[in-house]
Scaffold this motif. Sequence first.
Motif, PDB file in Angstrom:
ATOM      1  N   GLY A 221      23.257  12.527   6.531  1.00  0.00           N
ATOM      2  CA  GLY A 221      22.093  13.172   7.121  1.00  0.00           C
ATOM      3  C   GLY A 221      21.961  14.637   6.774  1.00  0.00           C
ATOM      4  N   GLY A 222      22.930  15.203   6.052  1.00  0.00           N
ATOM      5  CA  GLY A 222      22.893  16.628   5.726  1.00  0.00           C
ATOM      6  C   GLY A 222      23.252  16.860   4.287  1.00  0.00           C
ATOM      7  N   ASP A 223      23.397  18.128   3.918  1.00  0.00           N
ATOM      8  CA  ASP A 223      23.724  18.461   2.542  1.00  0.00           C
ATOM      9  C   ASP A 223      25.096  17.934   2.174  1.00  0.00           C
ATOM     10  N   PRO A 224      25.297  17.587   0.898  1.00  0.00           N
ATOM     11  CA  PRO A 224      26.631  17.182   0.463  1.00  0.00           C
ATOM     12  C   PRO A 224      27.615  18.309   0.736  1.00  0.00           C
ATOM     13  N   ALA A 225      28.786  17.985   1.150  1.00  0.00           N
ATOM     14  CA  ALA A 225      29.769  19.024   1.464  1.00  0.00           C
ATOM     15  C   ALA A 225      30.197  19.724   0.182  1.00  0.00           C
ATOM     16  N   PRO A 226      30.427  21.038   0.241  1.00  0.00           N
ATOM     17  CA  PRO A 226      30.848  21.733  -0.971  1.00  0.00           C
ATOM     18  C   PRO A 226      32.177  21.200  -1.476  1.00  0.00           C
ATOM     19  N   PRO A 227      32.859  20.102  -1.836  1.00  0.00           N
ATOM     20  CA  PRO A 227      34.262  19.699  -2.128  1.00  0.00           C
ATOM     21  C   PRO A 227      34.678  20.831  -3.000  1.00  0.00           C
TER      22      PRO A 227
ATOM     23  N   LEU B  79       9.602   7.321  -0.965  1.00  0.00           N
ATOM     24  CA  LEU B  79      10.368   7.719  -2.141  1.00  0.00           C
ATOM     25  C   LEU B  79      11.261   8.885  -1.712  1.00  0.00           C
ATOM     26  N   THR B  80      12.565   8.692  -1.820  1.00  0.00           N
ATOM     27  CA  THR B  80      13.514   9.688  -1.323  1.00  0.00           C
ATOM     28  C   THR B  80      14.141  10.475  -2.457  1.00  0.00           C
ATOM     29  N   LEU B  81      14.092  11.802  -2.322  1.00  0.00           N
ATOM     30  CA  LEU B  81      14.748  12.678  -3.293  1.00  0.00           C
ATOM     31  C   LEU B  81      16.097  13.092  -2.748  1.00  0.00           C
ATOM     32  N   GLY B  82      17.128  12.994  -3.587  1.00  0.00           N
ATOM     33  CA  GLY B  82      18.455  13.456  -3.218  1.00  0.00           C
ATOM     34  C   GLY B  82      18.624  14.912  -3.612  1.00  0.00           C
ATOM     35  N   ALA B  83      19.829  15.280  -3.981  1.00  0.00           N
ATOM     36  CA  ALA B  83      20.131  16.676  -4.290  1.00  0.00           C
ATOM     37  C   ALA B  83      19.462  17.126  -5.583  1.00  0.00           C
ATOM     38  N   MET B  84      19.045  18.390  -5.608  1.00  0.00           N
ATOM     39  CA  MET B  84      18.614  19.056  -6.828  1.00  0.00           C
ATOM     40  C   MET B  84      19.632  20.164  -7.101  1.00  0.00           C
ATOM     41  N   SER B  85      19.474  21.324  -6.506  1.00  0.00           N
ATOM     42  CA  SER B  85      20.461  22.404  -6.594  1.00  0.00           C
ATOM     43  C   SER B  85      20.399  23.241  -5.331  1.00  0.00           C
ATOM     44  N   ARG B  86      21.418  24.049  -5.125  1.00  0.00           N
ATOM     45  CA  ARG B  86      21.358  25.043  -4.070  1.00  0.00           C
ATOM     46  C   ARG B  86      20.481  26.201  -4.551  1.00  0.00           C
ATOM     47  N   GLU B  87      20.179  27.114  -3.652  1.00  0.00           N
ATOM     48  CA  GLU B  87      19.203  28.154  -3.976  1.00  0.00           C
ATOM     49  C   GLU B  87      19.620  28.991  -5.181  1.00  0.00           C
ATOM     50  N   ARG B  88      20.902  29.264  -5.336  1.00  0.00           N
ATOM     51  CA  ARG B  88      21.378  30.017  -6.491  1.00  0.00           C
ATOM     52  C   ARG B  88      22.173  29.142  -7.460  1.00  0.00           C
ATOM     53  N   GLY B  89      22.064  27.826  -7.295  1.00  0.00           N
ATOM     54  CA  GLY B  89      22.764  26.932  -8.196  1.00  0.00           C
ATOM     55  C   GLY B  89      24.261  26.984  -7.991  1.00  0.00           C
ATOM     56  N   ARG B  90      24.996  26.864  -9.096  1.00  0.00           N
ATOM     57  CA  ARG B  90      26.459  26.804  -9.084  1.00  0.00           C
ATOM     58  C   ARG B  90      26.913  25.457  -8.526  1.00  0.00           C
ATOM     59  N   PRO B  91      28.248  25.210  -8.439  1.00  0.00           N
ATOM     60  CA  PRO B  91      28.727  23.886  -8.040  1.00  0.00           C
ATOM     61  C   PRO B  91      28.181  23.418  -6.696  1.00  0.00           C
ATOM     62  N   ILE B  92      27.879  22.123  -6.660  1.00  0.00           N
ATOM     63  CA  ILE B  92      27.377  21.499  -5.439  1.00  0.00           C
ATOM     64  C   ILE B  92      28.259  20.288  -5.168  1.00  0.00           C
ATOM     65  N   GLY B  93      28.635  20.075  -3.923  1.00  0.00           N
ATOM     66  CA  GLY B  93      29.576  19.022  -3.581  1.00  0.00           C
ATOM     67  C   GLY B  93      29.224  17.670  -4.166  1.00  0.00           C
ATOM     68  N   GLY B  94      30.212  17.007  -4.796  1.00  0.00           N
ATOM     69  CA  GLY B  94      30.010  15.665  -5.308  1.00  0.00           C
ATOM     70  C   GLY B  94      29.371  15.581  -6.673  1.00  0.00           C
ATOM     71  N   HIS B  95      29.077  16.707  -7.306  1.00  0.00           N
ATOM     72  CA  HIS B  95      28.414  16.681  -8.608  1.00  0.00           C
ATOM     73  C   HIS B  95      29.068  17.666  -9.574  1.00  0.00           C
ATOM     74  N   LEU B  96      29.158  17.266 -10.817  1.00  0.00           N
ATOM     75  CA  LEU B  96      29.548  18.212 -11.858  1.00  0.00           C
ATOM     76  C   LEU B  96      28.317  18.957 -12.346  1.00  0.00           C
TER      77      LEU B  96
END
Length: 428
Positions: free
Chosen positions: A31-37, A294-311
């Motif tokens: 229900g929320g943003d992916p955790a920063p792992p 139609l559901t959109l998942g993650a794109m990027s954080r506001e300044r980009g850089r690593p986002i939890g669960g994605h390379l």
Amino acid sequence: MPWPLRLLVVWLALAPSLDSSSTLAVYWHLGGDPAPPALEAAPPVSPIPEAVEDAPQPDDADLEREDDDGVGVDPALSGDLDDGDLDGDDDGDGNDDDDDAGDGEAQWIVHVVAPRETLIAVATRYRVDHGMIRAWNGLSRRAKIKAGQRLKIHARRTPPPREELAYTVREGDTWKSIGRAHGVDVVDLRKINKERVRGDLTPGQTLEIWIDPTLYAAIQGDAPATPEAAAILPGGFSVGTPAEGKLVNGVRVPEHEDYALLYPGSAWGTTYAVRGLVDALHAWRTSTGYRGTLTLGAMSRERGRPIGGHLSHQSGRDVDIRLPLREGLREGLDPLPRRIAWDAVWALVLALESSGSVDRIFLDTRLQKRLYKVAKEAGADRATLRRLIQFPRGSSARRGLVRHSPGHDIHLHVRFRCAPYEVECAGH
């Protein structure tokens, strides 16, 4: 047998049976943003010193901390990256096609380093390897470049260098608004003007701004083609690659009836990508009349850089779109292949291609087979099928807008191109 070796043997035996899609399924139910792992070809230049001392970095606690060596990591210094990308997408350099090729025959130029400019940014600008710039100029692996330094570069393309511009602060200006209007990172803008402005901005103050002429001209001449695009601010751009990049002046995907945002806090992208996305989704809704969600998942954080669960998803050019269910099915069901509205998926692929801004769409090859079948039934000719779908040429074939990538079995991973004016954006 030593216990570490026994453990490895057991892991290898179990690995094929692990369900790689289970983690991805959790991703879609959270229900929320992916955790920063203009540079010109230059005559031979005088030799550059063997090494350059590290440029001193300001210690300013009120500024956002940034990696002062720029976007990207020198593998020689950092070791291998830990690929923990749940999407498992193609994060290569894009050397299978000619998208990142130079603009013509390479030529020697002399580049004068601008304030806050990094070696990796310079290398990306001229489409060369930063290690080669070090070699051409006798720079050690740990040497940083400094403002005013002259670098000789065998450039594969020659966009104009950064230019200094004096700007007088006006009533209502903020660091963020000035940065966006000029296409510069607000962190760089503040640090360059640290000695001029000690506190808040005051009308009448003069700021030193180092603009990229190509990007600045695009912002000044911005003329969106559709009402949907006009709602997206100009000035958001990508630096570096999807897997080792950042987003500058990011713009947020707006709330809209055409789609639902699963992670609003990670719904940021470049102006070019977000405009391409909202235009494509609006055209898709209009042409298909699809009434489901139609559901959109993650794109990027506001300044980009690593986002939890994605390379990837680091530079505002990637977005996940959950495969739409057949109308009438209860929302929230797992998108199993038999539940997918494949005709709507095919229409979505066509809409994304028609936007002219999409570089890749990742989808597991097993599902590409279903997409291929419905496209053929819809009347797609052979040329269209070959252009848009990798199947049936095999998962390693380097052709087709839709490409295989493991784990993409419940969503499309859409990667947008670098805009023509994003000269420090790179990679597929």
